[in-house]
Every structure is written in structure tokens, then in C-alpha cells.
Design a protein around this motif. Structure first.
Motif, short mmCIF file in Angstrom:
data_model
loop_
_atom_site.label_atom_id
_atom_site.label_comp_id
_atom_site.label_asym_id
_atom_site.label_seq_id
_atom_site.Cartn_x
_atom_site.Cartn_y
_atom_site.Cartn_z
N UNK A 40 0.84 -1.19 0.00
CA UNK A 40 0.00 0.00 0.00
C UNK A 40 0.88 1.24 0.00
N UNK A 41 0.56 2.20 -0.87
CA UNK A 41 1.23 3.49 -0.86
C UNK A 41 0.21 4.59 -0.68
N UNK A 42 0.54 5.57 0.16
CA UNK A 42 -0.26 6.79 0.24
C UNK A 42 0.55 7.96 -0.29
N UNK A 43 -0.03 8.69 -1.23
CA UNK A 43 0.57 9.90 -1.77
C UNK A 43 0.02 11.09 -1.00
N UNK A 52 -2.05 4.12 9.17
CA UNK A 52 -1.93 3.36 10.41
C UNK A 52 -2.85 2.13 10.46
N UNK A 53 -4.14 2.23 10.15
CA UNK A 53 -4.98 1.02 10.19
C UNK A 53 -4.56 -0.05 9.19
N UNK A 54 -3.95 0.35 8.09
CA UNK A 54 -3.47 -0.63 7.10
C UNK A 54 -2.23 -1.35 7.64
N UNK A 55 -1.40 -0.63 8.35
CA UNK A 55 -0.25 -1.27 9.01
C UNK A 55 -0.73 -2.25 10.06
N UNK A 56 -1.77 -1.87 10.80
CA UNK A 56 -2.32 -2.76 11.82
C UNK A 56 -2.90 -4.03 11.21
N UNK A 57 -3.34 -3.95 9.96
CA UNK A 57 -3.89 -5.13 9.26
C UNK A 57 -2.82 -5.98 8.59
N UNK A 58 -1.57 -5.57 8.71
CA UNK A 58 -0.48 -6.36 8.15
C UNK A 58 0.00 -5.96 6.78
N UNK A 59 -0.44 -4.81 6.29
CA UNK A 59 0.04 -4.32 4.98
C UNK A 59 1.48 -3.85 5.09
N UNK A 60 2.16 -3.90 3.96
CA UNK A 60 3.50 -3.32 3.83
C UNK A 60 3.32 -1.98 3.12
N UNK A 108 -0.47 -2.78 -4.61
CA UNK A 108 -1.81 -3.33 -4.74
C UNK A 108 -2.86 -2.24 -4.49
N UNK A 109 -2.54 -1.30 -3.63
CA UNK A 109 -3.44 -0.20 -3.31
C UNK A 109 -2.65 1.09 -3.25
N UNK A 110 -3.13 2.11 -3.94
CA UNK A 110 -2.59 3.46 -3.83
C UNK A 110 -3.68 4.35 -3.26
N UNK A 111 -3.34 5.15 -2.26
CA UNK A 111 -4.31 5.99 -1.55
C UNK A 111 -3.99 7.46 -1.80
N UNK A 112 -5.00 8.21 -2.21
CA UNK A 112 -4.92 9.68 -2.25
C UNK A 112 -6.12 10.21 -1.47
N UNK A 113 -5.90 10.55 -0.23
CA UNK A 113 -6.96 11.06 0.65
C UNK A 113 -6.80 12.56 0.80
N UNK A 114 -7.79 13.31 0.32
CA UNK A 114 -7.73 14.79 0.37
C UNK A 114 -6.43 15.29 -0.25
N UNK A 115 -6.09 14.73 -1.40
CA UNK A 115 -4.84 15.08 -2.07
C UNK A 115 -5.04 15.58 -3.49
N UNK A 116 -5.89 14.91 -4.28
CA UNK A 116 -5.96 15.23 -5.70
C UNK A 116 -6.41 16.66 -5.93
N UNK A 132 2.34 2.43 -11.47
CA UNK A 132 2.79 2.06 -10.13
C UNK A 132 1.96 0.92 -9.53
N UNK A 133 0.89 0.52 -10.22
CA UNK A 133 0.00 -0.51 -9.71
C UNK A 133 0.48 -1.91 -10.09
N UNK A 134 0.26 -2.84 -9.18
CA UNK A 134 0.46 -4.25 -9.49
C UNK A 134 -0.67 -4.72 -10.41
N UNK A 135 -0.57 -5.94 -10.97
CA UNK A 135 -1.64 -6.42 -11.86
C UNK A 135 -3.02 -6.42 -11.24
N UNK A 136 -3.13 -6.59 -9.94
CA UNK A 136 -4.45 -6.57 -9.29
C UNK A 136 -4.75 -5.23 -8.63
N UNK A 137 -3.90 -4.24 -8.86
CA UNK A 137 -3.95 -3.01 -8.09
C UNK A 137 -5.13 -2.10 -8.39
#
Length: 268
Positions: A40-43, A52-60, A108-116, A132-137
Motif C-alpha cells: 500500500x502506498x499513500x501519496x 496506520x490502520x493498514x499497518x495494523x492489518x499487516x500491509x506493507x 496493490x493499493x494506492x491511496x490519495x486522501x484529500x490530495x488530488x 505504479x500498480x500491481x496487476x491486481x492493483x
């Protein structure tokens, strides 16, 4: 009157975490029910609360921000995840050649929260994210439509009147700037608000950009009351009325937040 979270980084981080855990994470999990091990990446990660919640769920996770001082704040809040290798925090432009070389087709997931709504050349950005996305991203976007009551982020104004006054950002540019000056707003605040006049984005423009870039929309949610308004205005979140969702353009004036998940069209 600027809000407390505008000057209190710890409060801002805590609010980001709660909002992400209760609203962003469940929305994304409609597409990714099992998050463990996903990249997971957040821009525009700021203090790192959304991740933080994604880290708690085991995401890298990777958090990217143009402002080194905000990355340093994130390291303070999330140092344990950095130290164990689960999180990278980077002060860099995502268009940099070395960034692209390291992270091409990585997420697999890119996040833009209040960014674009703060980013110029949105067409270029959305098209670039595909690389920047994986095949399932998929990419998550959360943003306030430009035409909604506070779509210009005027809540950052020092003036209590301006910070709560709706739709003033829709005034002609000279009138808007003159109003900000008349109420004594700082030059930096005026510059930031005027930049949003150029980068603020509507529902229709966003969906047009997404389609042109070769993406499909897999999830969308309209909010009459933005979840983040729990902290800004003490209002409980509420989804938009069904009939309002279907009225192009007009819905922008009464929808305070949009959530989207998008993925590249199959074969693109």
C-alpha cells in the motif's frame, strides 16, 4: 478561525487514524477483503494517520510526501513500523526517475486522501498511477468536490466568518482574493486558497479523467456530510440522498465528499 488540528500535529494524526479506520479502510476492503501482506502506498501521507490502520492489518506500506517536515512527524508517530521494515516514509516527488524505478508496478493499493484537489495536472497524475500498480492493483481517492460549500478549504482561514462562510471560493477570482485580503488573511493562506481555485476538482471532471486514463470505477460513495466533519464541525457523517446522486453537476453543490476505487481496464 483555523481549526485546532491545523496547528496540532498529534490531534491531526489521531483524527486521521480514526477517520481511516472507520471509513476509508472499510470502503477499500470492499475490493480487498484480506489486506494482510498487500503493498500500500499513500501519496501525500502527511503524519501517516491514514496508513496506520493498514499497518495494523499487516500491509506493507510506503508513505510519500513532498514536505520533509511532515515525513519527520510521521516517523515520530510510526517509528516502530519503520524500524521493523513494514513501513517506508519518503520525502520525494513520485515522478522522480529513481522513485519510478524502485516502485514500478509495485502497489496493490494506492491511496490519495484529500490530495488530488491540491495537485496540478491531474490528467497526468491519474495516468501515471497505472504504472505504479500491481496487476491486481486499485487506487482509492477521497476528495471534496470543488463546488460544495467548503470545497475551497476556506476553513483554514483565520477569520471565523470566512472559515464558516459557504461557497465564497466560487466568487470570481479578483473578488475572492479581495475578500480574503479585506479580512486580513495571511499571504500564505491566500496563496494556498487561490491555488485551489486552479486545482479543485468536480465529480464529473474526475470521472472524465479516470475514463480517459483507461480506468474503470469499481466503487463510489457520495457523502452529504463528510466523515471528517465529525472533527471540523461536530457533524455526524451521512451518505448522500439517492435522488441527489443522479443529478449531474447539481450534486457537486451538496456532496461534501466523494470516495472512489478505480482499476485499470482489463487489457490496459
Amino acid at each position: 478561525m483555523s481549526l485546532p488540528q491545523h496547528t496540532d500535529a498529534t490531534l491531526r494524526y489521531q483524527q486521521q487514524v480514526e477517520n481511516s479506520r472507520n471509513y476509508v479502510l472499510p470502503f477499500i476492503m470492499q475490493e480487498f477483503p484480506d489486506l494482510n501482506g498487500l503493498r500500500v502506498m499513500e501519496i501525500g501521507c502527511g503524519e501517516g494517520g491514514v496508513l496506520t490502520p493498514f499497518l495494523e492489518k499487516g500491509c506493507r506500506c510506503v508513505g510519500v510526501d513532498l514536505f520533509p517536515e511532515r515525513i519527520e512527524l510521521a516517523k515520530g508517530f510510526l517509528g516502530d513500523y519503520v524500524n521493523n521494515g513494514q513501513l517506508q516514509l519518503i520525502a520525494k516527488n513520485i515522478y522522480d526517475v529513481d522513485f519510478f524505478g524502485e516502485f514500478q508496478h509495485a502497489f496493490d493499493i494506492i491511496i490519495l486522501k484529500d490530495a488530488i484537489e491540491h495537485i496540478p495536472d491531474q490528467d497526468k497524475l491519474v495516468a501515471y498511477l497505472k504504472e505504479l500498480l500491481s496487476p491486481r492493483g486499485q487506487v482509492y481517492f477521497g476528495f471534496p468536490p470543488w463546488y460544495m460549500p467548503h470545497g475551497g478549504h476556506q476553513q483554514i482561514c483565520q477569520s471565523r466568518v470566512l472559515s464558516f462562510l459557504p461557497y465564497i471560493h466560487l466568487l470570481p477570482r479578483p473578488l475572492y482574493r479581495g475578500l480574503l485580503k479585506a479580512f486580513g488573511e495571511h499571504d500564505g493562506t491566500i496563496r494556498e486558497l487561490m491555488e485551489l481555485v486552479d486545482t479543485g476538482i468536480s465529480i464529473e471532471r474526475f470521472e472524465k479523467i479516470v475514463k480517459a486514463a483507461g480506468f474503470d470505477i469499481t466503487q463510489r460513495k457520495y457523502y452529504l456530510i463528510n466523515p471528517i466533519y465529525k472533527y471540523k464541525f461536530k457533524l455526524q457523517p451521512r451518505e448522500q440522498f439517492g435522488w441527489m446522486k443522479g443529478i449531474p453537476f447539481v450534486r457537486n453543490f451538496f456532496t461534501t465528499c466523494m470516495y472512489y476505487m478505480i482499476r485499470p481496464k482489463r487489457g490496459n
